[in-house]
Design an enzyme around this catalytic site. Structure first.
Site, PDB file in Angstrom:
ATOM      1  N   THR A  15      28.534  83.435 -47.652  1.00 41.26           N
ATOM      2  CA  THR A  15      29.127  84.630 -48.245  1.00 41.26           C
ATOM      3  C   THR A  15      28.441  85.903 -47.751  1.00 41.26           C
ATOM      4  O   THR A  15      27.321  85.873 -47.252  1.00 41.26           O
ATOM      5  CB  THR A  15      29.049  84.581 -49.784  1.00 41.26           C
ATOM      6  OG1 THR A  15      27.688  84.568 -50.196  1.00 41.26           O
ATOM      7  CG2 THR A  15      29.761  83.355 -50.326  1.00 41.26           C
ATOM      8  N   ASP A  16      29.146  87.029 -47.922  1.00 42.99           N
ATOM      9  CA  ASP A  16      28.595  88.329 -47.556  1.00 42.99           C
ATOM     10  C   ASP A  16      28.051  89.028 -48.806  1.00 42.99           C
ATOM     11  O   ASP A  16      27.966  88.424 -49.877  1.00 42.99           O
ATOM     12  CB  ASP A  16      29.653  89.181 -46.844  1.00 42.99           C
ATOM     13  CG  ASP A  16      30.894  89.432 -47.692  1.00 42.99           C
ATOM     14  OD1 ASP A  16      30.836  89.292 -48.935  1.00 42.99           O
ATOM     15  OD2 ASP A  16      31.935  89.777 -47.106  1.00 42.99           O
ATOM     16  N   GLN A  17      27.695  90.292 -48.709  1.00 36.35           N
ATOM     17  CA  GLN A  17      27.120  91.025 -49.843  1.00 36.35           C
ATOM     18  C   GLN A  17      28.078  91.143 -51.024  1.00 36.35           C
ATOM     19  O   GLN A  17      27.645  91.361 -52.145  1.00 36.35           O
ATOM     20  CB  GLN A  17      26.686  92.427 -49.407  1.00 36.35           C
ATOM     21  CG  GLN A  17      25.376  92.440 -48.663  1.00 36.35           C
ATOM     22  CD  GLN A  17      24.910  93.862 -48.409  1.00 36.35           C
ATOM     23  OE1 GLN A  17      25.718  94.755 -48.164  1.00 36.35           O
ATOM     24  NE2 GLN A  17      23.608  94.057 -48.483  1.00 36.35           N
ATOM     25  N   VAL A  20      31.853  87.185 -51.076  1.00 36.97           N
ATOM     26  CA  VAL A  20      33.073  86.635 -50.497  1.00 36.97           C
ATOM     27  C   VAL A  20      32.706  85.837 -49.250  1.00 36.97           C
ATOM     28  O   VAL A  20      31.831  86.241 -48.482  1.00 36.97           O
ATOM     29  CB  VAL A  20      34.042  87.794 -50.130  1.00 36.97           C
ATOM     30  CG1 VAL A  20      35.223  87.292 -49.334  1.00 36.97           C
ATOM     31  CG2 VAL A  20      34.493  88.524 -51.381  1.00 36.97           C
TER      32      VAL A  20
END
Length: 141
Positions: A15-17, A20
């Protein structure tokens, strides 16, 4: 058409920040689904590679509908979208735990000799795979 449904464990590092799943990871999930699909037919890439044959991606498409987030259930559905004995296009639909489409897409592959990258016919080199792909492509499951 024959279709497999493979569970995906959404890992935090994917996931990203925003929490997601980072878009490039969906291609990895496509590969997980494709491998499961091939195994459901009774075959595996390892056997193909032992014969000096590999199956590179020559085209890929992804369409983003909604995000998958860390902690959600995810599944990748995989099927053969097109098959002509030389090229195979796999279709994918990544769903959340409620069956909502998150990502759809496809990858197109050919099989080639590992040393030269010259295309070979699945029909001639692996007739059992060819028959299974033809049957899966035409099946009414």
């Amino acid at each position: 058409m024959k279709m497999t449904k493979t569970p995906i464990k959404v890992r935090y590092q994917e996931t990203d920040q925003m929490g997601v799943v980072y878009h490039a990871n969906y291609l990895v999930w496509f590969e997980i689904g494709r491998t499961a699909f091939i195994e459901s037919l009774g075959f595996n890439y390892h056997d193909m590679e032992q014969e000096g044959i590999v199956s590179p991606v020559i085209d890929a498409h992804m369409y983003f509908k909604q995000p998958i987030r860390y902690g959600q259930d995810a599944f990748v559905k995989t099927w053969i979208e097109e098959y002509d004995g030389l090229r195979t296009t796999y279709g994918y639909k990544i769903e959340d735990g409620e069956g909502n489409a998150a990502v759809t897409g496809s990858t197109k592959h050919v099989i080639v000799k590992k040393e030269s990258f010259r295309p070979v016919s699945l029909r001639r080199v692996f007739p059992d795979w060819h028959q299974a792909y033809s049957d899966a492509y035409k099946s009414e499951e």
